[in-house]
Every structure is written in C-alpha cells, then in structure tokens.
Design a protein around this motif. Structure first.
Motif, PDB file in Angstrom:
ATOM      1  N   ASP A 111       0.838  -1.201   0.000  1.00  0.00           N
ATOM      2  CA  ASP A 111       0.000   0.000   0.000  1.00  0.00           C
ATOM      3  C   ASP A 111       0.873   1.251   0.000  1.00  0.00           C
ATOM      4  OD1 ASP A 111      -2.398  -1.390   0.014  1.00  0.00           O
ATOM      5  OD2 ASP A 111      -2.453  -1.520   2.197  1.00  0.00           O
ATOM      6  N   LEU A 112       0.689   2.108  -0.996  1.00  0.00           N
ATOM      7  CA  LEU A 112       1.552   3.275  -1.149  1.00  0.00           C
ATOM      8  C   LEU A 112       1.425   4.253   0.009  1.00  0.00           C
ATOM      9  CD1 LEU A 112       1.378   4.049  -4.980  1.00  0.00           C
ATOM     10  CD2 LEU A 112       3.087   2.746  -3.704  1.00  0.00           C
ATOM     11  N   ILE A 113       0.278   4.250   0.667  1.00  0.00           N
ATOM     12  CA  ILE A 113       0.092   5.144   1.811  1.00  0.00           C
ATOM     13  C   ILE A 113       1.120   4.840   2.905  1.00  0.00           C
ATOM     14  CG2 ILE A 113      -1.621   3.672   2.975  1.00  0.00           C
ATOM     15  CD1 ILE A 113      -3.041   6.241   3.839  1.00  0.00           C
ATOM     16  N   PHE A 114       1.574   3.585   2.966  1.00  0.00           N
ATOM     17  CA  PHE A 114       2.597   3.193   3.942  1.00  0.00           C
ATOM     18  C   PHE A 114       3.983   3.130   3.296  1.00  0.00           C
ATOM     19  CE2 PHE A 114      -1.307   0.770   5.282  1.00  0.00           C
ATOM     20  CZ  PHE A 114      -1.676   1.664   6.279  1.00  0.00           C
ATOM     21  N   ALA A 115       4.050   2.656   2.059  1.00  0.00           N
ATOM     22  CA  ALA A 115       5.340   2.452   1.401  1.00  0.00           C
ATOM     23  C   ALA A 115       6.040   3.770   1.074  1.00  0.00           C
ATOM     24  CB  ALA A 115       5.147   1.638   0.128  1.00  0.00           C
ATOM     25  N   GLU A 116       5.284   4.784   0.673  1.00  0.00           N
ATOM     26  CA  GLU A 116       5.912   6.043   0.247  1.00  0.00           C
ATOM     27  C   GLU A 116       6.666   6.714   1.382  1.00  0.00           C
ATOM     28  OE1 GLU A 116       2.722   8.187  -1.668  1.00  0.00           O
ATOM     29  OE2 GLU A 116       3.467   7.585  -3.658  1.00  0.00           O
ATOM     30  N   LYS A 117       6.158   6.578   2.595  1.00  0.00           N
ATOM     31  CA  LYS A 117       6.858   7.172   3.740  1.00  0.00           C
ATOM     32  C   LYS A 117       8.225   6.518   3.914  1.00  0.00           C
ATOM     33  CE  LYS A 117       6.470   8.111   8.676  1.00  0.00           C
ATOM     34  NZ  LYS A 117       5.671   7.940   9.923  1.00  0.00           N
ATOM     35  N   ILE A 118       8.267   5.191   3.777  1.00  0.00           N
ATOM     36  CA  ILE A 118       9.534   4.458   3.890  1.00  0.00           C
ATOM     37  C   ILE A 118      10.495   4.875   2.776  1.00  0.00           C
ATOM     38  CG2 ILE A 118      10.595   2.166   3.816  1.00  0.00           C
ATOM     39  CD1 ILE A 118       8.951   2.623   6.336  1.00  0.00           C
ATOM     40  N   LEU A 119       9.987   4.958   1.558  1.00  0.00           N
ATOM     41  CA  LEU A 119      10.838   5.309   0.418  1.00  0.00           C
ATOM     42  C   LEU A 119      11.302   6.760   0.493  1.00  0.00           C
ATOM     43  CD1 LEU A 119       8.890   3.363  -2.350  1.00  0.00           C
ATOM     44  CD2 LEU A 119      11.094   2.740  -1.330  1.00  0.00           C
ATOM     45  N   ASN A 120      10.473   7.638   1.042  1.00  0.00           N
ATOM     46  CA  ASN A 120      10.886   9.034   1.247  1.00  0.00           C
ATOM     47  C   ASN A 120      12.034   9.119   2.248  1.00  0.00           C
ATOM     48  OD1 ASN A 120       8.992  10.011  -0.556  1.00  0.00           O
ATOM     49  ND2 ASN A 120       7.476  10.485   1.020  1.00  0.00           N
ATOM     50  N   GLU A 121      11.984   8.288   3.287  1.00  0.00           N
ATOM     51  CA  GLU A 121      13.066   8.259   4.274  1.00  0.00           C
ATOM     52  C   GLU A 121      14.367   7.775   3.625  1.00  0.00           C
ATOM     53  OE1 GLU A 121      11.765   5.861   7.533  1.00  0.00           O
ATOM     54  OE2 GLU A 121      10.226   7.296   8.179  1.00  0.00           O
ATOM     55  N   PHE A 122      14.235   6.795   2.718  1.00  0.00           N
ATOM     56  CA  PHE A 122      15.412   6.313   1.994  1.00  0.00           C
ATOM     57  C   PHE A 122      16.021   7.432   1.158  1.00  0.00           C
ATOM     58  CE2 PHE A 122      17.064   4.570  -2.055  1.00  0.00           C
ATOM     59  CZ  PHE A 122      18.137   3.848  -1.568  1.00  0.00           C
ATOM     60  N   GLU A 123      15.179   8.186   0.478  1.00  0.00           N
ATOM     61  CA  GLU A 123      15.662   9.316  -0.318  1.00  0.00           C
ATOM     62  C   GLU A 123      16.410  10.321   0.547  1.00  0.00           C
ATOM     63  OE1 GLU A 123      12.864   9.987  -4.206  1.00  0.00           O
ATOM     64  OE2 GLU A 123      12.215  10.923  -2.337  1.00  0.00           O
ATOM     65  N   LYS A 174      17.227   9.516  -5.661  1.00  0.00           N
ATOM     66  CA  LYS A 174      15.861   9.794  -6.086  1.00  0.00           C
ATOM     67  C   LYS A 174      15.148   8.486  -6.411  1.00  0.00           C
ATOM     68  CE  LYS A 174      12.349  12.222  -7.725  1.00  0.00           C
ATOM     69  NZ  LYS A 174      11.464  12.993  -6.819  1.00  0.00           N
ATOM     70  N   VAL A 175      13.894   8.357  -5.962  1.00  0.00           N
ATOM     71  CA  VAL A 175      13.099   7.153  -6.212  1.00  0.00           C
ATOM     72  C   VAL A 175      11.819   7.520  -6.949  1.00  0.00           C
ATOM     73  CG1 VAL A 175      11.796   5.276  -5.140  1.00  0.00           C
ATOM     74  CG2 VAL A 175      13.986   5.963  -4.182  1.00  0.00           C
ATOM     75  N   VAL A 176      11.526   6.801  -8.014  1.00  0.00           N
ATOM     76  CA  VAL A 176      10.249   6.915  -8.717  1.00  0.00           C
ATOM     77  C   VAL A 176       9.456   5.648  -8.411  1.00  0.00           C
ATOM     78  CG1 VAL A 176       9.108   7.028 -10.958  1.00  0.00           C
ATOM     79  CG2 VAL A 176      11.178   8.381 -10.538  1.00  0.00           C
ATOM     80  N   VAL A 177       8.256   5.810  -7.853  1.00  0.00           N
ATOM     81  CA  VAL A 177       7.460   4.660  -7.407  1.00  0.00           C
ATOM     82  C   VAL A 177       6.324   4.408  -8.386  1.00  0.00           C
ATOM     83  CG1 VAL A 177       6.207   3.629  -5.479  1.00  0.00           C
ATOM     84  CG2 VAL A 177       7.943   5.369  -5.046  1.00  0.00           C
ATOM     85  N   VAL A 178       6.158   3.147  -8.778  1.00  0.00           N
ATOM     86  CA  VAL A 178       5.042   2.728  -9.623  1.00  0.00           C
ATOM     87  C   VAL A 178       4.213   1.727  -8.827  1.00  0.00           C
ATOM     88  CG1 VAL A 178       4.359   1.582 -11.769  1.00  0.00           C
ATOM     89  CG2 VAL A 178       6.399   3.059 -11.723  1.00  0.00           C
ATOM     90  N   GLY A 179       2.946   2.067  -8.576  1.00  0.00           N
ATOM     91  CA  GLY A 179       2.065   1.182  -7.819  1.00  0.00           C
ATOM     92  C   GLY A 179       1.099   0.447  -8.723  1.00  0.00           C
ATOM     93  N   ASP A 180       0.100  -0.177  -8.108  1.00  0.00           N
ATOM     94  CA  ASP A 180      -0.916  -0.915  -8.850  1.00  0.00           C
ATOM     95  C   ASP A 180      -2.243  -0.752  -8.126  1.00  0.00           C
ATOM     96  OD1 ASP A 180      -2.025  -2.463 -10.824  1.00  0.00           O
ATOM     97  OD2 ASP A 180      -0.697  -4.164 -10.554  1.00  0.00           O
ATOM     98  N   GLU A 229      11.621  -2.618   9.422  1.00  0.00           N
ATOM     99  CA  GLU A 229      10.645  -3.562   9.979  1.00  0.00           C
ATOM    100  C   GLU A 229       9.907  -2.942  11.168  1.00  0.00           C
ATOM    101  OE1 GLU A 229      10.850  -7.950   8.862  1.00  0.00           O
ATOM    102  OE2 GLU A 229      12.374  -7.658  10.425  1.00  0.00           O
ATOM    103  N   ILE A 230      10.616  -2.191  11.989  1.00  0.00           N
ATOM    104  CA  ILE A 230       9.971  -1.519  13.126  1.00  0.00           C
ATOM    105  C   ILE A 230       9.031  -0.427  12.620  1.00  0.00           C
ATOM    106  CG2 ILE A 230      10.388   0.018  15.089  1.00  0.00           C
ATOM    107  CD1 ILE A 230      12.898  -1.647  15.706  1.00  0.00           C
ATOM    108  N   ALA A 231       9.473   0.330  11.614  1.00  0.00           N
ATOM    109  CA  ALA A 231       8.626   1.400  11.064  1.00  0.00           C
ATOM    110  C   ALA A 231       7.337   0.837  10.481  1.00  0.00           C
ATOM    111  CB  ALA A 231       9.401   2.173   9.998  1.00  0.00           C
TER     112      ALA A 231
END
Length: 343
Positions: free
Chosen positions: A42-54, A60-66, A285-287
């Motif tokens: 779910d991008l609502i949860f995944a994007e926060k993690i990927l933003n932290e990685f950035e 830079k990360v480009v995310v493609v969901g479904d 995993e904790i996040a």
C-alpha cells in the motif's frame, strides 16, 4: 541596427528558450538517475519508507504502484512483459509466490544482501534472488456485535448451509490467491474446486479485495470473512467492532511476507542494492510495524519499540507454513481460476 524592441524581444525569447532547455535537461537527468521501484505494498505506507530512503541516501526514487484489486499480480505480469527491456530496478512485492514466479521466469538478479542474514531462511531465496521482510497473517475477521467472539462461534456459522453473511476476496489476486494456492496443494485440486463451488452455492460473497471484506464486516453487511492483518487493523483503528483469529491450514498459520528483489538488466545496481539493504533493516521492519498496516517483523528487532498488538502476533509467524513450497500450486490454481473466470 535593429530597433531596441526587437533586440529585447529576441533576448527575452532566447532567455526563455534557454530556461526551458535547462529545465528539460534537469528533469531528464533526475529521471535518468532515479531508481524505479515497482511497489505492490500500500503506497500510503510504502511512500513514507521510500521518502526516508531518499532523505538518508540522496537517491531519487520513482514509485510505480498498482490497483487494490490486482496489485502484485498486475505488477508481476508487467515485469514479465518488460523482461527484455526492463524499466524497473527494484520490485517491492507483498506476495512471495508472485516473486518466486518472477525468479522462475528469469526476471530477477541475484543479490546477497548483508541485511538478509537477519531474516529466517524460510523467508528468503538461498541464491539471493529475493528476500522477505515484514509479514502479514491471513485471518478470520468477524463483527463482535453479530458473532460470538470465541473462535467456536463463527466457525460453527461457517459450517452452516447459508454463508450469505460471509465474504472472501476474489482469489485471482493478492493474498487470497496465495491462500488458495496452499489449499490447492493441501486439499488437492479436485477437492478445492468442489469446495469453492459449494462455497458459492451457499451464497458466500466473492468481492474485489480484502479491504472490501473488511468493510462488509465492519458495516454489518457480513458477520465474518477472510482478510489480512493489515486490513483488519484499518477497521479496528476506525473504531469498528471487529476481532480476528489467525486462519490455520493443517495446524499452521499463513504468514505472507513482503519481498524485495533486484531486476535483471538494471543499470543502477549500486543504488538498487542500497535500497534492498534499507528495506531489510531492523529500522524499516519496526517502522512498518508501527504503521497503520502493523506489518510483523520477521527478523530480530527491539520488541520494546513494537506496538503491543504486533508483539502478540510474533508467535504466529513462527508457526507459519513454509509458503515457498506452493509456487507450482499457485500457477496451476491461477490457470484454473482464470479459465473459470470465477463463474
């Protein structure tokens, strides 16, 4: 000598043109340098993690969901179509069996992550093609205003002839497909087909996704159904009178991890490896355990940082079936369901 107005006109035009060229070049470079991640979580949860990685790496990360209904299956099929000309660098899937299908198709590139050492062998490929993290459980969800809170209460209801107050997600997609793949193997294909036919004959609701099951039970349209822990917690957090019990097959729970894999043909191996290490870390995993989806850590973590309800689920991941045994069953089960079109 040209009039001053003409000079100014062409100067302004030249400046604007130069700005446009520079802007295009800048965007093109950012796009060229970006790490492309296909993500079924779910991008609502995944994007926060990927933003932290950035923020931590500057990558830079480009995310493609479904879509909710077809996610994971849709992205798996897309990756197979793009095999000869890959557009994706890293695949964050939430369905282990779909990731294993990609491995069999030769879509994945081996990477032995350092952080993978903290993940139990049951949840990772020995050759480094993929690694699991942060799992979900398949559960019975039931409305406590309508159904006895004990497991005997709704299981008795399940044995009755009328299942018009029960719902499951369409087994063509998502975790329900994984669930049915296990049943295909454990029950046998013939028995599963007869059982599913009987389920529909008893008027069980077959709905687009697990979140719809959660909604129907929360809103008292149905008394109980099958869903995942992440959808259950969404209902619980919304104040719905719901409870859950892990589904068991042959006495074992069904724990379905997220997986991460590098795509063969990526031109960004170094950046892809950094993201894989990040996603497999205790920090992530904790996040994810603290997020609304309450993903269950698979590796060792500081349990004092976990929500109490996630701590209570840890024991169930240790009782889980080895889902990797059901990759062939998934193919056979999916082919049958697609041919039937769930009539």
């Amino acid at each position: 000598m040209p009039p001053l107005q003409s000079v100014l006109k062409y100067s302004v035009f030249g400046v604007l043109l130069l700005c446009l060229v520079l802007a295009w070049f800048s965007v093109s470079q950012r796009s060229e340098d970006a790490l492309v991640v296909y993500c079924a979580h779910d991008l609502i949860f995944a994007e926060k993690i990927l933003n932290e990685f950035e923020e931590e790496t500057g990558i830079k990360v480009v995310v493609v969901g479904d879509s909710e209904a077809t996610k994971s299956l849709g992205l798996v099929q897309r990756l197979i179509r793009e095999k000869k000309h890959p557009k994706c660098d890293v695949f964050w899937n939430n369905q282990l069996l779909g990731t294993m299908d990609l491995a069999a198709e030769g879509v994945l590139l081996p990477y032995q992550a350092t952080e993978a050492k903290r993940i139990p062998d049951q949840f990772k490929d020995p050759n480094g093609l993929w690694t699991g993290f942060a799992g979900r459980l398949r559960v019975w969800i039931f409305n406590t205003d309508l159904t006895d809170a004990s497991s005997d209460g709704f299981l008795k209801r399940y044995e009755e002839s009328d299942l018009s107050r029960m719902a499951i997600a369409m087994p063509l997609y998502g975790t329900t497909l994984s669930h049915f793949s296990v049943l295909w193997e454990t029950m046998g294909a013939k028995n599963l087909k007869e059982w599913f036919k009987d389920l529909k004959a008893r008027r069980c609701h077959i709905v687009p996704g697990n979140s719809t099951v959660k909604n129907l039970v929360s809103e008292q349209v149905c008394d109980f159904g099958w869903t995942d822990t992440d959808d259950f917690f969404v209902g619980l957090d919304a104040g719905s009178p719901v409870a859950m019990v892990p589904i068991r097959v042959n006495g074992k729970t069904l724990c379905l991890p997220n997986t991460v894999a590098m795509i063969k043909g990526t031109k960004r191996k170094v950046q892809a490896a950094q993201l894989i290490e990040f996603l497999l870390s205790e920090q992530v995993e904790i996040a994810l355990a603290k997020s609304g989806s309450r993903q269950i850590p698979l590796g060792p973590v500081d349990e004092s940082q976990l929500p109490d309800e996630v701590v209570a689920l840890l024991e169930f991941t240790q009782e889980a079936l080895d889902i990797t045994q059901y990759a062939d069953a998934r193919k056979e089960c999916l082919e049958w369901m697609q041919s039937e079109q769930l009539r």
